[in-house]
Motif scaffolding. Structure first.
Motif, PDB file in Angstrom:
ATOM      1  N   VAL A 257       0.670  -1.328  -0.168  1.00 24.45           N
ATOM      2  CA  VAL A 257       0.023   0.047   0.087  1.00 24.45           C
ATOM      3  C   VAL A 257       0.709   1.284  -0.006  1.00 24.45           C
ATOM      4  CG1 VAL A 257      -1.848   1.276   1.237  1.00 24.45           C
ATOM      5  CG2 VAL A 257      -1.839  -0.923   1.198  1.00 24.45           C
ATOM      6  N   GLU A 258       0.560   2.270  -0.861  1.00 24.60           N
ATOM      7  CA  GLU A 258       1.150   3.614  -0.881  1.00 24.60           C
ATOM      8  C   GLU A 258       0.842   4.477  -0.048  1.00 24.60           C
ATOM      9  OE1 GLU A 258       3.673   4.563  -2.866  1.00 24.60           O
ATOM     10  OE2 GLU A 258       4.011   2.373  -3.729  1.00 24.60           O
ATOM     11  N   PRO A 259       1.580   5.021   0.961  1.00 24.79           N
ATOM     12  CA  PRO A 259       1.219   6.208   1.903  1.00 24.79           C
ATOM     13  C   PRO A 259       0.143   7.163   0.896  1.00 24.79           C
ATOM     14  CG  PRO A 259       3.870   5.829   1.864  1.00 24.79           C
ATOM     15  CD  PRO A 259       3.316   5.243   0.768  1.00 24.79           C
ATOM     16  N   ALA A 260       0.261   7.801  -0.075  1.00 25.19           N
ATOM     17  CA  ALA A 260      -0.548   8.525  -0.703  1.00 25.19           C
ATOM     18  C   ALA A 260      -1.642   7.975  -0.720  1.00 25.19           C
ATOM     19  CB  ALA A 260      -0.150   9.037  -2.119  1.00 25.19           C
ATOM     20  N   ALA A 261      -2.130   6.678  -0.927  1.00 23.27           N
ATOM     21  CA  ALA A 261      -3.369   6.015  -1.124  1.00 23.27           C
ATOM     22  C   ALA A 261      -4.067   6.000   0.458  1.00 23.27           C
ATOM     23  CB  ALA A 261      -3.225   4.653  -1.629  1.00 23.27           C
ATOM     24  N   LEU A 262      -3.153   5.637   1.282  1.00 19.58           N
ATOM     25  CA  LEU A 262      -3.641   5.513   2.812  1.00 19.58           C
ATOM     26  C   LEU A 262      -4.224   6.936   3.226  1.00 19.58           C
ATOM     27  CD1 LEU A 262      -4.056   3.524   5.075  1.00 19.58           C
ATOM     28  CD2 LEU A 262      -1.583   3.765   5.529  1.00 19.58           C
ATOM     29  N   ARG A 278      -4.712  12.241  -3.570  1.00 20.56           N
ATOM     30  CA  ARG A 278      -3.577  13.467  -3.615  1.00 20.56           C
ATOM     31  C   ARG A 278      -2.340  12.793  -3.353  1.00 20.56           C
ATOM     32  NH1 ARG A 278      -7.136  15.489  -5.703  1.00 20.56           N
ATOM     33  NH2 ARG A 278      -8.196  17.311  -5.315  1.00 20.56           N
ATOM     34  N   GLY A 279      -1.270  13.353  -4.027  1.00 28.83           N
ATOM     35  CA  GLY A 279       0.185  12.883  -3.985  1.00 28.83           C
ATOM     36  C   GLY A 279       0.920  13.430  -2.844  1.00 28.83           C
ATOM     37  N   ASP A 280       0.534  14.394  -2.084  1.00 24.75           N
ATOM     38  CA  ASP A 280       1.208  14.920  -1.108  1.00 24.75           C
ATOM     39  C   ASP A 280       0.492  15.510   0.077  1.00 24.75           C
ATOM     40  OD1 ASP A 280       1.253  17.946  -1.393  1.00 24.75           O
ATOM     41  OD2 ASP A 280       1.493  17.485  -3.296  1.00 24.75           O
ATOM     42  N   LEU A 281       1.055  15.782   1.188  1.00 25.83           N
ATOM     43  CA  LEU A 281       0.275  16.062   2.309  1.00 25.83           C
ATOM     44  C   LEU A 281      -0.346  17.578   2.256  1.00 25.83           C
ATOM     45  CD1 LEU A 281       2.270  14.324   5.359  1.00 25.83           C
ATOM     46  CD2 LEU A 281      -0.205  14.154   4.969  1.00 25.83           C
ATOM     47  N   ASP A 282       0.691  18.346   1.690  1.00 34.01           N
ATOM     48  CA  ASP A 282       0.070  19.758   1.558  1.00 34.01           C
ATOM     49  C   ASP A 282      -1.359  19.670   0.716  1.00 34.01           C
ATOM     50  OD1 ASP A 282       2.144  20.812   2.785  1.00 34.01           O
ATOM     51  OD2 ASP A 282       3.480  21.035   1.004  1.00 34.01           O
ATOM     52  N   ALA A 283      -1.447  18.989  -0.257  1.00 31.27           N
ATOM     53  CA  ALA A 283      -2.397  19.010  -1.274  1.00 31.27           C
ATOM     54  C   ALA A 283      -3.705  18.397  -0.196  1.00 31.27           C
ATOM     55  CB  ALA A 283      -2.373  18.254  -2.319  1.00 31.27           C
ATOM     56  N   ILE A 284      -3.510  17.478   0.399  1.00 38.01           N
ATOM     57  CA  ILE A 284      -4.509  16.794   1.367  1.00 38.01           C
ATOM     58  C   ILE A 284      -4.853  17.741   2.377  1.00 38.01           C
ATOM     59  CG2 ILE A 284      -4.859  15.039   3.167  1.00 38.01           C
ATOM     60  CD1 ILE A 284      -2.836  13.160   1.308  1.00 38.01           C
ATOM     61  N   ALA A 285      -3.968  18.600   3.076  1.00 35.92           N
ATOM     62  CA  ALA A 285      -4.190  19.608   4.071  1.00 35.92           C
ATOM     63  C   ALA A 285      -5.344  20.540   3.575  1.00 35.92           C
ATOM     64  CB  ALA A 285      -2.963  19.937   4.951  1.00 35.92           C
ATOM     65  N   ALA A 286      -4.734  21.059   2.209  1.00 36.10           N
ATOM     66  CA  ALA A 286      -5.705  21.959   1.799  1.00 36.10           C
ATOM     67  C   ALA A 286      -7.010  21.694   1.642  1.00 36.10           C
ATOM     68  CB  ALA A 286      -5.065  22.693   0.410  1.00 36.10           C
ATOM     69  N   TYR A 312      -1.848   5.907  -8.122  1.00 38.70           N
ATOM     70  CA  TYR A 312      -0.914   6.655  -7.781  1.00 38.70           C
ATOM     71  C   TYR A 312       0.483   6.231  -8.511  1.00 38.70           C
ATOM     72  CZ  TYR A 312       3.089   8.558  -5.046  1.00 38.70           C
ATOM     73  OH  TYR A 312       4.057   8.915  -4.348  1.00 38.70           O
ATOM     74  N   LEU A 313       0.561   4.719  -8.679  1.00 38.97           N
ATOM     75  CA  LEU A 313       1.675   4.392  -9.363  1.00 38.97           C
ATOM     76  C   LEU A 313       1.649   4.628 -10.708  1.00 38.97           C
ATOM     77  CD1 LEU A 313       2.040   0.734  -7.544  1.00 38.97           C
ATOM     78  CD2 LEU A 313       3.332   3.037  -7.219  1.00 38.97           C
ATOM     79  N   HIS A 314       0.129   4.647 -11.357  1.00 35.39           N
ATOM     80  CA  HIS A 314       0.303   4.925 -12.743  1.00 35.39           C
ATOM     81  C   HIS A 314       0.688   6.333 -13.129  1.00 35.39           C
ATOM     82  CE1 HIS A 314      -3.156   1.640 -12.811  1.00 35.39           C
ATOM     83  NE2 HIS A 314      -2.075   0.994 -12.601  1.00 35.39           N
ATOM     84  N   GLY A 315       0.622   6.970 -12.185  1.00 37.03           N
ATOM     85  CA  GLY A 315       0.887   8.628 -12.505  1.00 37.03           C
ATOM     86  C   GLY A 315       2.376   8.841 -12.106  1.00 37.03           C
ATOM     87  N   LEU A 316       3.142   7.862 -11.690  1.00 38.84           N
ATOM     88  CA  LEU A 316       4.633   8.149 -11.166  1.00 38.84           C
ATOM     89  C   LEU A 316       5.695   8.548 -12.505  1.00 38.84           C
ATOM     90  CD1 LEU A 316       5.228   5.924  -8.186  1.00 38.84           C
ATOM     91  CD2 LEU A 316       4.874   8.424  -8.167  1.00 38.84           C
ATOM     92  N   PRO A 317       6.183   9.532 -12.086  1.00 34.24           N
ATOM     93  CA  PRO A 317       7.160   9.618 -13.431  1.00 34.24           C
ATOM     94  C   PRO A 317       8.401   8.825 -13.360  1.00 34.24           C
ATOM     95  CG  PRO A 317       7.552  11.400 -12.146  1.00 34.24           C
ATOM     96  CD  PRO A 317       6.314  10.779 -11.540  1.00 34.24           C
ATOM     97  N   PHE A 318       9.324   8.417 -14.225  1.00 33.99           N
ATOM     98  CA  PHE A 318      10.111   7.446 -14.208  1.00 33.99           C
ATOM     99  C   PHE A 318      11.363   7.843 -13.281  1.00 33.99           C
ATOM    100  CE2 PHE A 318      14.498   6.159 -15.975  1.00 33.99           C
ATOM    101  CZ  PHE A 318      14.410   4.814 -15.597  1.00 33.99           C
ATOM    102  N   GLU A 319      11.629   8.991 -12.865  1.00 34.46           N
ATOM    103  CA  GLU A 319      12.630   9.252 -12.130  1.00 34.46           C
ATOM    104  C   GLU A 319      12.565   9.083 -10.808  1.00 34.46           C
ATOM    105  OE1 GLU A 319      15.759  10.510 -12.734  1.00 34.46           O
ATOM    106  OE2 GLU A 319      15.198  10.088 -14.770  1.00 34.46           O
TER     107      GLU A 319
END
Length: 441
Positions: A257-262, A278-286, A312-319
């Protein structure tokens, strides 16, 4: 300044119920630019374990729930004793000597008489001589806070206006006979002295909140804003407590399970707002608003985490996955191509290894007896490599023309013959990758 806290007891691993409380407090602090305190409630020396302290910190760090201060109640025992002395001086903390058996008998008697099972304050009538005799016979007594028998009222951030008649509640025990300070007193002292302004916790703490408000007022502290979230249940409404062993955060992490999903799920579950990844906590908090949550029990289904993890994984860039893919043994010149092909077909990162094994080693063809003749005929039409994104379409078009097959009856046997699987990446993308991997020296 807004100050919140998460105060776990280090007696086990964190689970999703704990996380819900931690996350809500964290988001309130972050949204307001305030302070989030991680407070380890370890006044119970018998049950508190250092391994769980480290596990709590590890789990929160995995989720990105960083803290501004770390406090431990075991380092603040002198503060609790000072508060207890003040309450004794006010006549609000009194010593009692009833055994658990005697208290149980009292409760049963009150219930049989149709009365609420509230402590009868018999200890207040003891003389100093009687107390001395009881101490000699039974050892030191436990200490109860004397509630003022009046209504305790507050505006709850989730439940709205609440009012509890203190006369319907037993005077809470603050210190055990062995001297151990209990949660009720330690929490009040800490929240007051640490300047906690907002406390979010489960609805099972509502009565505790009422008594703590009186203790805070007795000690002259500021009463924080309280909010009590609903308790989580299983997907059919069953008690989640029976399944918590499978819902420890470390087990969810091990399951992929990914943190962003949980975090995205728990930040909205039980509220009037739809769950949004949401991919990061700032966006979740907003997008977090404690007033949007309801009082009804909230159903939690662990299976809901996997579609969110996949998205979430589908949207991750390669880097972001370069090192992880390199660790699988994927050559540098194929890594980005492999990620582009595989990422739409994984539910967790763990599945990447399986797809790379297919690319590297091939798979046992899965050919149904009724398709054997068709597949053999199709393989004779397979053009020689190298393959491009157009090769699959050209091959299947030729097979269709020769055999007359179309749709699923055409594509599925060919996919299973090449990959051994009924599902997977687009064959137009997978064929060139398979050929390139197998042709590498």
């Amino acid at each position: 300044m807004t100050t919140t806290r998460f105060a776990p007891s280090p007696t086990g691993y964190l689970h999703v119920g704990n996380l819900r409380t931690a996350l809500m407090n964290h988001l309130i602090a972050r949204k307001a630019g305030g302070t989030f305190i991680l407070r380890i409630d370890d006044t119970d020396p018998e049950r508190s374990k250092e391994e769980y302290v480290e596990a709590i910190k590890e789990d929160l760090a995995w989720l990105g729930l960083d803290w501004d201060r770390l406090e431990r109640q075991s380092a603040r025992l002198d503060r609790y004793e000072a508060a207890a002395e003040r309450l004794r001086g006010m006549g609000r903390l009194y010593e009692c000597f009833e055994t658990p058996t005697e208290l149980d008998l009292k409760r049963k008697k009150q219930l049989n008489m149709g009365r609420p099972p509230v402590y009868d304050r018999a200890a207040l009538a003891l003389s100093e001589e009687e107390k001395a005799r009881l101490r000699a016979e039974r050892g030191a007594g436990h200490w109860r806070f004397k509630l003022l028998h009046e209504r305790i009222e507050w505006e709850d951030g989730i439940l709205g206006p609440l009012s509890i008649d203190a006369a319907s509640v037993s005077d809470p025990v603050l210190i055990r006979g062995d001297g151990q300070v209990l949660y009720t007193l330690a929490s009040v002292v800490d929240d007051t002295e640490m300047g906690v302004t907002d406390v979010v916790r489960g609805s099972d703490h509502v009565t505790n909140t009422a008594t703590q408000i009186q203790i805070m007022e007795a000690l002259g502290g500021e009463v924080p804003r309280f909010a009590h979230h609903s308790l989580l249940t299983g997907p059919q409404g069953e008690a989640l407590s029976k399944r918590l062993g499978t819902l420890a955060l470390r087990d969810l992490r091990a399951a992929g399970v990914e943190p962003a999903a949980l975090l995205s799920l728990l930040a909205r579950l039980g509220s009037a707002d739809a769950v949004e990844l949401r991919g990061d906590l700032d966006a979740i908090a907003a997008g977090f608003d404690i007033s949007r949550f309801g009082a009804a029990p909230t159903k939690f289904d662990v299976e809901d985490l996997y579609p969110l993890t996949a998205r979430y994984l589908h949207g991750l860039p390669f880097e972001t996955v370069r090192e992880e893919i390199a660790a699988l043994g994927v050559p540098d010149d194929l890594a980005e191509q492999f990620w582009a092909v595989a990422r739409e077909n994984i539910s967790t990162r763990k599945e990447l290894a399986d797809w790379w094994a297919l690319c590297r080693d091939g798979a046992e063809p899965d050919i149904a007896p009724e398709d054997a003749e068709f597949v053999a005929e199709a393989m004779e039409l397979l053009p020689p490599p190298p393959y491009t994104a157009e090769s699959w379409g050209a091959w299947t078009a030729a097979v269709k023309e020769k055999t007359g097959r179309k749709g699923k009856a055409l594509f599925m046997p060919l996919r299973k013959a090449l990959t051994g699987r009924a599902r997977g990446p687009e064959m137009a993308d997978l064929m060139p990758l398979l050929q390139t991997v197998r042709d590498k020296p």
